[in-house]
Design an enzyme around this catalytic site. Structure first.
Site, PDB file in Angstrom:
ATOM      1  CG  ASP A 106      -1.801   1.132   1.430  1.00  0.00           C
ATOM      2  OD1 ASP A 106      -1.618   2.163   0.752  1.00  0.00           O
ATOM      3  OD2 ASP A 106      -2.717   1.021   2.257  1.00  0.00           O
ATOM      4  N   GLY A 112      -9.550   4.804  -5.472  1.00  0.00           N
ATOM      5  CA  GLY A 112      -8.251   4.162  -5.652  1.00  0.00           C
ATOM      6  C   GLY A 112      -7.147   4.808  -4.846  1.00  0.00           C
ATOM      7  CG  ASP A 120      -7.052  11.236  -5.951  1.00  0.00           C
ATOM      8  OD1 ASP A 120      -6.241  11.879  -5.263  1.00  0.00           O
ATOM      9  OD2 ASP A 120      -7.937  11.776  -6.633  1.00  0.00           O
TER      10      ASP A 120
END
Length: 174
Positions: free
Chosen positions: A13, A35, A37
């Site tokens: 991540d 997503g 963003d």
């Protein structure tokens, strides 16, 4: 001769990475979305949104153009800055690969201007924007390899799943 950055791959991540710059696959509004963003805005906190609103109120009233990049604070992320870049939506009828390459090149330019050494990228445009993962990986890796902008010495591609990691690994070893 300019030294090329070291390129590494990480499965994970991007919001959990420690780097000078985390690159956000932003939408043109700069105000968050889905997503990567959305994850960057959520984890980074309200400071990022406030900085993006400031950019919209000043230089980017109509939003950030596709292929361009701009920096803000990283808020609560483990980074100094977030560099926001707007990837192109993939099209089967129009070659937009120059715009995708520009996202990586412009993000590295901004990072270089900020004087940082490490940059972490997601796989820009390969999610909701539909860019084929293998081609997106090829463009990302080749663009970073061709772009030497000191003092950036480390580029990390942070890949969310095994498929993305495998495509980027293939592009990196090609």
């Amino acid at each position: 001769m300019k030294t090329r950055p070291t390129i590494t791959l990480v499965r994970g991540d991007i919001t959990e990475q420690h780097a000078d710059v985390l690159v956000n696959a932003a939408n043109s509004s700069l105000l968050g979305g889905g997503g990567v963003d959305g994850a960057i805005h959520r984890r980074g906190g309200p400071e990022i949104l406030a900085a993006c609103r400031g950019l919209r109120a000043s230089r980017y009233g109509k939003g950030l153009p596709t292929g361009q990049a701009v920096a803000t604070t990283a808020g609560r992320l483990n980074a100094e800055y977030v560099v926001h870049t707007v990837g192109p939506v993939w099209s089967p009828t129009e070659d937009r690969s120059a715009l995708l390459a520009s996202c990586y090149r412009q993000s590295l330019r901004v990072a270089s201007e900020l004087g940082v050494r490490s940059v972490a990228f997601p796989a820009i445009s390969t999610g909701i924007y539909g860019w084929p993962l293998d081609d997106g990986a090829r463009i990302a890796v080749s663009t970073v390899r061709e772009t030497a902008l000191p003092p950036v010495t480390e580029v990390r591609f942070v890949l969310f799943d095994e498929e993305a990691y495998a495509c980027f690994n293939e592009a990196l070893t090609a």
